[in-house]
Design a protein around this motif. Structure first.
Motif, PDB file in Angstrom:
ATOM      1  N   SER A   1      -6.635   0.955  16.566  1.00 10.49           N
ATOM      2  CA  SER A   1      -7.405   0.393  17.685  1.00 10.49           C
ATOM      3  C   SER A   1      -8.019  -0.941  17.270  1.00 10.49           C
ATOM      4  O   SER A   1      -7.737  -1.460  16.200  1.00 10.49           O
ATOM      5  CB  SER A   1      -8.497   1.378  18.111  1.00 10.49           C
ATOM      6  OG  SER A   1      -9.414   1.587  17.050  1.00 10.49           O
ATOM      7  N   GLY A   2      -8.852  -1.465  18.123  1.00  9.31           N
ATOM      8  CA  GLY A   2      -9.493  -2.757  17.880  1.00  9.31           C
ATOM      9  C   GLY A   2      -8.635  -3.874  18.437  1.00  9.31           C
ATOM     10  O   GLY A   2      -8.068  -3.748  19.528  1.00  9.31           O
ATOM     11  N   ASP A   3      -8.486  -4.948  17.687  1.00 10.42           N
ATOM     12  CA  ASP A   3      -7.695  -6.085  18.140  1.00 10.42           C
ATOM     13  C   ASP A   3      -6.192  -5.874  17.967  1.00 10.42           C
ATOM     14  O   ASP A   3      -5.402  -6.707  18.404  1.00 10.42           O
ATOM     15  CB  ASP A   3      -8.123  -7.358  17.398  1.00 10.42           C
ATOM     16  CG  ASP A   3      -9.526  -7.804  17.782  1.00 10.42           C
ATOM     17  OD1 ASP A   3      -9.851  -7.765  18.984  1.00 10.42           O
ATOM     18  OD2 ASP A   3     -10.291  -8.180  16.873  1.00 10.42           O
TER      19      ASP A   3
ATOM     20  N   VAL B   1      -4.862 -19.920  14.859  1.00 11.10           N
ATOM     21  CA  VAL B   1      -5.812 -20.611  13.993  1.00 11.10           C
ATOM     22  C   VAL B   1      -7.225 -20.417  14.566  1.00 11.10           C
ATOM     23  O   VAL B   1      -7.440 -20.460  15.766  1.00 11.10           O
ATOM     24  CB  VAL B   1      -5.482 -22.104  13.806  1.00 11.10           C
ATOM     25  CG1 VAL B   1      -4.214 -22.277  12.996  1.00 11.10           C
ATOM     26  CG2 VAL B   1      -5.395 -22.841  15.133  1.00 11.10           C
ATOM     27  N   GLY B   2      -8.160 -20.133  13.671  1.00  6.76           N
ATOM     28  CA  GLY B   2      -9.543 -19.943  14.047  1.00  6.76           C
ATOM     29  C   GLY B   2      -9.907 -18.516  14.457  1.00  6.76           C
ATOM     30  O   GLY B   2     -11.079 -18.197  14.609  1.00  6.76           O
ATOM     31  N   ASP B   3      -8.924 -17.624  14.625  1.00  6.25           N
ATOM     32  CA  ASP B   3      -9.203 -16.250  15.041  1.00  6.25           C
ATOM     33  C   ASP B   3      -9.944 -15.483  13.943  1.00  6.25           C
ATOM     34  O   ASP B   3      -9.695 -15.686  12.747  1.00  6.25           O
ATOM     35  CB  ASP B   3      -7.917 -15.474  15.343  1.00  6.25           C
ATOM     36  CG  ASP B   3      -7.381 -15.720  16.740  1.00  6.25           C
ATOM     37  OD1 ASP B   3      -8.071 -16.360  17.540  1.00  6.25           O
ATOM     38  OD2 ASP B   3      -6.240 -15.262  17.004  1.00  6.25           O
ATOM     39  N   VAL B   4     -10.822 -14.587  14.381  1.00  7.70           N
ATOM     40  CA  VAL B   4     -11.440 -13.602  13.494  1.00  7.70           C
ATOM     41  C   VAL B   4     -11.273 -12.274  14.233  1.00  7.70           C
ATOM     42  O   VAL B   4     -11.910 -12.041  15.254  1.00  7.70           O
ATOM     43  CB  VAL B   4     -12.928 -13.908  13.239  1.00  7.70           C
ATOM     44  CG1 VAL B   4     -13.561 -12.812  12.385  1.00  7.70           C
ATOM     45  CG2 VAL B   4     -13.095 -15.265  12.582  1.00  7.70           C
ATOM     46  N   LYS B   5     -10.372 -11.442  13.725  1.00 14.96           N
ATOM     47  CA  LYS B   5     -10.031 -10.188  14.396  1.00 14.96           C
ATOM     48  C   LYS B   5     -10.210  -9.015  13.443  1.00 14.96           C
ATOM     49  O   LYS B   5     -10.235  -9.180  12.223  1.00 14.96           O
ATOM     50  CB  LYS B   5      -8.593 -10.230  14.921  1.00 14.96           C
ATOM     51  CG  LYS B   5      -8.409 -11.216  16.061  1.00 14.96           C
ATOM     52  CD  LYS B   5      -7.022 -11.127  16.676  1.00 14.96           C
ATOM     53  CE  LYS B   5      -6.909 -12.035  17.888  1.00 14.96           C
ATOM     54  NZ  LYS B   5      -5.587 -11.894  18.541  1.00 14.96           N
ATOM     55  N   SER B   6     -10.301  -7.809  14.055  1.00 11.72           N
ATOM     56  CA  SER B   6     -10.416  -6.602  13.235  1.00 11.72           C
ATOM     57  C   SER B   6      -9.652  -5.466  13.902  1.00 11.72           C
ATOM     58  O   SER B   6      -9.573  -5.383  15.126  1.00 11.72           O
ATOM     59  CB  SER B   6     -11.871  -6.224  13.022  1.00 11.72           C
ATOM     60  OG  SER B   6     -12.484  -5.931  14.259  1.00 11.72           O
ATOM     61  N   CYS B   7      -9.090  -4.628  13.068  1.00 11.61           N
ATOM     62  CA  CYS B   7      -8.350  -3.445  13.515  1.00 11.61           C
ATOM     63  C   CYS B   7      -8.876  -2.238  12.746  1.00 11.61           C
ATOM     64  O   CYS B   7      -9.216  -2.333  11.569  1.00 11.61           O
ATOM     65  CB  CYS B   7      -6.858  -3.609  13.250  1.00 11.61           C
ATOM     66  SG  CYS B   7      -6.128  -5.036  14.081  1.00 11.61           S
ATOM     67  N   THR B   8      -8.932  -1.104  13.448  1.00 13.82           N
ATOM     68  CA  THR B   8      -9.408   0.128  12.835  1.00 13.82           C
ATOM     69  C   THR B   8      -8.295   1.156  12.879  1.00 13.82           C
ATOM     70  O   THR B   8      -7.594   1.277  13.859  1.00 13.82           O
ATOM     71  CB  THR B   8     -10.634   0.659  13.622  1.00 13.82           C
ATOM     72  OG1 THR B   8     -11.627  -0.365  13.644  1.00 13.82           O
ATOM     73  CG2 THR B   8     -11.215   1.900  12.961  1.00 13.82           C
TER      74      THR B   8
ATOM     75  N   SER C   1      -9.709  -1.615   2.719  1.00 13.62           N
ATOM     76  CA  SER C   1     -10.445  -1.240   3.930  1.00 13.62           C
ATOM     77  C   SER C   1     -11.773  -1.986   4.009  1.00 13.62           C
ATOM     78  O   SER C   1     -12.543  -2.024   3.055  1.00 13.62           O
ATOM     79  CB  SER C   1     -10.710   0.270   3.941  1.00 13.62           C
ATOM     80  OG  SER C   1     -11.457   0.628   5.086  1.00 13.62           O
ATOM     81  N   GLY C   2     -12.007  -2.608   5.167  1.00  3.85           N
ATOM     82  CA  GLY C   2     -13.266  -3.304   5.410  1.00  3.85           C
ATOM     83  C   GLY C   2     -13.350  -4.713   4.872  1.00  3.85           C
ATOM     84  O   GLY C   2     -14.333  -5.413   5.116  1.00  3.85           O
ATOM     85  N   ALA C   3     -12.340  -5.152   4.147  1.00  6.46           N
ATOM     86  CA  ALA C   3     -12.358  -6.501   3.574  1.00  6.46           C
ATOM     87  C   ALA C   3     -11.707  -7.488   4.533  1.00  6.46           C
ATOM     88  O   ALA C   3     -10.656  -7.206   5.102  1.00  6.46           O
ATOM     89  CB  ALA C   3     -11.626  -6.523   2.235  1.00  6.46           C
ATOM     90  N   GLN C   4     -12.332  -8.641   4.704  1.00  5.33           N
ATOM     91  CA  GLN C   4     -11.756  -9.687   5.550  1.00  5.33           C
ATOM     92  C   GLN C   4     -10.714 -10.449   4.740  1.00  5.33           C
ATOM     93  O   GLN C   4     -10.966 -10.844   3.606  1.00  5.33           O
ATOM     94  CB  GLN C   4     -12.850 -10.638   6.031  1.00  5.33           C
ATOM     95  CG  GLN C   4     -12.380 -11.602   7.079  1.00  5.33           C
ATOM     96  CD  GLN C   4     -13.509 -12.473   7.583  1.00  5.33           C
ATOM     97  OE1 GLN C   4     -14.030 -13.290   6.817  1.00  5.33           O
ATOM     98  NE2 GLN C   4     -13.882 -12.314   8.842  1.00  5.33           N
TER      99      GLN C   4
ATOM    100  N   THR D   1      -9.634  -8.229   9.481  1.00  2.00           N
ATOM    101  CA  THR D   1     -10.225  -7.123   8.738  1.00  2.00           C
ATOM    102  C   THR D   1      -9.598  -5.827   9.221  1.00  2.00           C
ATOM    103  O   THR D   1      -9.572  -5.560  10.424  1.00  2.00           O
ATOM    104  CB  THR D   1     -11.752  -7.064   8.963  1.00  2.00           C
ATOM    105  OG1 THR D   1     -12.323  -8.318   8.557  1.00  2.00           O
ATOM    106  CG2 THR D   1     -12.390  -5.933   8.166  1.00  2.00           C
ATOM    107  N   VAL D   2      -9.081  -5.032   8.284  1.00  2.00           N
ATOM    108  CA  VAL D   2      -8.520  -3.722   8.599  1.00  2.00           C
ATOM    109  C   VAL D   2      -9.457  -2.686   7.989  1.00  2.00           C
ATOM    110  O   VAL D   2      -9.723  -2.711   6.789  1.00  2.00           O
ATOM    111  CB  VAL D   2      -7.095  -3.546   8.035  1.00  2.00           C
ATOM    112  CG1 VAL D   2      -6.547  -2.171   8.369  1.00  2.00           C
ATOM    113  CG2 VAL D   2      -6.176  -4.651   8.546  1.00  2.00           C
ATOM    114  N   THR D   3      -9.974  -1.794   8.840  1.00  2.00           N
ATOM    115  CA  THR D   3     -10.926  -0.774   8.372  1.00  2.00           C
ATOM    116  C   THR D   3     -10.350   0.610   8.621  1.00  2.00           C
ATOM    117  O   THR D   3      -9.944   0.941   9.735  1.00  2.00           O
ATOM    118  CB  THR D   3     -12.269  -0.914   9.121  1.00  2.00           C
ATOM    119  OG1 THR D   3     -12.761  -2.248   8.916  1.00  2.00           O
ATOM    120  CG2 THR D   3     -13.286   0.086   8.605  1.00  2.00           C
TER     121      THR D   3
END
Length: 177
Positions: A157-159, A170-177, A131-134, A102-104
């Motif tokens: 920032s973020g991940d 595989v299996g990761d759930v990450k987000s960047c801002t 923005s904000g969508a996975q 997810t990029v926000t």
């Protein structure tokens, strides 16, 4: 004198591991140890067992993979009772889990600016994202970026690293801002 002798035939159970790698996973069947009633077995090899016993098939799960889905002659929970002379096969399938990112975009207009989030197109590599969508991607290395506008400074920032780079497994759930 004639003698006829009958001997019961021990049942066999073949436990086979299937792995589906749709999203960049690299594991194969040998990466998932298999067990029948706690005893280690080899995928695809017939195992001679006793009849009229409840057998429970299990495996060692691996990070980034979903499943343990049983098919074939086993029940959905991986159990089976064998009868004399049976030759049964059970399959267990694991699937690599698609990484999510997810990029926000966050806007700060505290110096008279009037631009909004939608004024800055966002990208993961060359793929446009909202923005904000996975979003789902394959495992790998990616770069998060935006189309910059004069008069605005950006930080990531973020991940993601400050340069926007992020590695998805595989299996990761990450987000960047």
């Amino acid at each position: 004198t004639c003698t006829i002798t009958n001997d019961d035939i021990a049942p066999t159970l073949t436990y086979t591991k299937l792995v589906t790698n749709n999203y960049g996973g690299t594991l194969d069947a040998t990466d998932f140890p298999l067990f029948i009633n706690g005893n280690s077995v080899t995928t695809g090899t017939p195992n001679t067992l006793l009849s009229n016993f409840l057998y429970t098939l299990t495996e060692t799960q691996q990070t980034g993979y979903t499943g343990g889905y049983f098919t074939g002659d086993c029940s959905a929970d991986g159990s089976i009772v064998l009868s004399v002379g049976d030759n049964k096969t059970c399959y267990v399938t694991n699937i690599d889990a698609q990484p999510k990112l997810t990029v926000t975009k966050v806007m700060i207009n505290d110096d008279g600016g009037t631009k909004e989030v939608t004024d800055f197109p966002l990208f993961v590599n060359s793929t446009s994202v909202k923005s904000g969508a996975q979003n789902g991607f394959n495992a790998g290395n990616y770069t998060v970026s935006e189309t910059g506008i004069s008069g605005y400074a950006s930080t990531i920032s973020g991940d993601c690293s400050t340069d926007g780079s992020v590695t998805l497994a595989v299996g990761d759930v990450k987000s960047c801002t």
